[in-house]
Design an enzyme around this catalytic site. Structure first.
Site, PDB file in Angstrom:
ATOM      1  CE  LYS A  13      14.466  90.555  53.238  1.00 43.38           C
ATOM      2  NZ  LYS A  13      14.372  89.913  51.923  1.00 43.38           N
TER       3      LYS A  13
HETATM    4  C1  LIG Z   1      14.472  91.264  46.308  1.00 45.10           C
HETATM    5  C2  LIG Z   1      15.710  90.858  47.015  1.00 45.10           C
HETATM    6  N1  LIG Z   1      16.896  91.253  46.524  1.00 45.10           N
HETATM    7  C3  LIG Z   1      18.054  90.905  47.136  1.00 45.10           C
HETATM    8  C4  LIG Z   1      18.068  90.117  48.269  1.00 45.10           C
HETATM    9  C5  LIG Z   1      19.374  89.781  48.919  1.00 45.10           C
HETATM   10  O1  LIG Z   1      19.516  90.532  50.089  1.00 45.10           O
HETATM   11  P1  LIG Z   1      20.395  89.979  51.305  1.00 45.10           P
HETATM   12  O2  LIG Z   1      21.739  89.698  50.754  1.00 45.10           O
HETATM   13  O3  LIG Z   1      20.408  91.102  52.276  1.00 45.10           O
HETATM   14  O4  LIG Z   1      19.725  88.768  51.796  1.00 45.10           O
HETATM   15  C6  LIG Z   1      16.845  89.697  48.818  1.00 45.10           C
HETATM   16  C7  LIG Z   1      16.758  88.897  50.054  1.00 45.10           C
HETATM   17  O5  LIG Z   1      17.361  87.925  50.307  1.00 45.10           O
HETATM   18  C8  LIG Z   1      15.645  90.072  48.175  1.00 45.10           C
HETATM   19  O6  LIG Z   1      14.458  89.684  48.667  1.00 45.10           O
END
Ligand SMILES: Cc1ncc(COP(=O)(O)O)c(C=O)c1O
Length: 305
Positions: A155
């Site tokens: 992230k």
């Molecule tokens: C690239 C990406 N994949 C998946 C997710 C989902 O992750 P989370 O469920 O922790 O929000 C996110 C963020 O929301 C993301 O930026």
């Protein structure tokens, strides 16, 4: 007046400034989180979903960038609660904490030449993706960024150029969203959400080694699908053509929530509407995040005393 947190103080939004020479601004050297808080009218409460887990992930991800979080996840939980209270929100909100590389000593990309800074802000947020209709999506021609280039699981701010390219081209071509493949050609995830297939009555999702963000919603879905609905959940490599043959497909994420997919690359998925298992998971998910299911209440951090 709206308040934000710029470590170590709460400051009014219009006084919160970042120096134009900031390392994180030049190079995207930052780690962040996206967190949702849900307003529950009945209890007059904002419940922030899996708050500590988000700060634990942020702290772990920081290690990739040699970013040292100076506050513990528990400490960050309290700062976040205080921030939302100061803003007095009585609606659904989004919280964005950012750990970033600050003012560098000189020119250069080295991770250790700028101090670690932290800020957090929050704002009202409704829907991010439609959840009341099936989405039309395409497979993106942009590959998901590989782990040995920029780790998708991190992230990391700069890595979102990859998502921005994919999402922007999908929207410009008339789609709601896209599905990204790894550089090996396997299914990874959406531009900002994870992906599940419903096939043979069970759930299938790409494993954490397939250049995905290891989503907190993904883990939530896996748990409620098996515990509440008795579904099998399999993490395995998924080929592109499996998307076209799935009974149902859905995205999930903090922003995306649970969003059904009705069409991929102009091929209809199931009936073309939100599938029955996706619907059940959507309903369950919204009950869980609003703090209405006692078994999952510990995932919901109340803001107000
Ligand atoms: C690239 C990406 N994949 C998946 C997710 C989902 O992750 P989370 O469920 O922790 O929000 C996110 C963020 O929301 C993301 O930026």
């Amino acid at each position: 007046m709206k308040w934000v947190y710029m470590a170590p103080d709460f400051v009014p939004l219009n006084e919160a400034k970042v120096d134009i020479r900031t390392h994180g601004f030049s190079y995207g050297t930052l780690v962040f989180e996206g967190i949702r808080g849900y307003w529950d009218d009945e209890s007059q409460q904002v419940y922030i979903f899996r708050l500590k887990e988000h700060f634990e992930r942020l702290t772990r991800n920081g290690r990739i960038l040699k970013y040292e979080m100076s506050t513990t996840p528990d400490g960050l939980v309290e700062i976040c609660r205080e921030l939302v209270r100061k803003n007095g929100y009585q609606q659904d909100i989004y919280v964005k904490p950012i750990g970033y590389k600050g003012l560098p000593d000189t020119l250069g990309v080295t991770l250790t030449q700028a101090p670690d800074e932290f800020l957090m802000y929050t704002f009202p947020l409704g829907k991010f993706l439609a959840t009341d209709r099936a989405l039309k999506v395409c497979v993106s021609s942009w590959h998901r960024v590989p782990d040995n280039a920029i780790p998708a699981r991190g992230k990391i701010g700069g890595a979102y150029i990859n998502s921005a390219l994919a999402k922007s081209d999908a929207v410009a071509a008339g789609f709601d969203e896209c599905i990204m493949l790894t550089s090996q050609g396997n299914v990874a995830e959406g531009s900002t959400s994870n992906l599940f297939l419903v096939t043979g009555g069970g759930l299938v999702t790409p494993p954490v080694t397939e250049d995905i963000l290891v989503g907190i919603t993904r883990q939530t879905i896996m748990e409620i699908a098996s515990t509440e609905l008795g579904l099998s959940v399999t993490e395995r490599v998924v080929n592109r053509s499996e998307l076209y043959m799935a009974d149902e497909l859905f995205f999930c994420g903090t922003g995306a929530e649970v969003a059904g997919i009705g069409e991929v690359d102009s091929r209809r998925i199931g009936s073309g509407q939100i599938g029955p298992i996706t619907r059940q998971l959507q309903d369950l998910y919204f009950q869980v995040v609003h703090g209405r299911l006692p078994n999952y209440r510990s995932w919901c951090t109340p803001v107000y005393e």
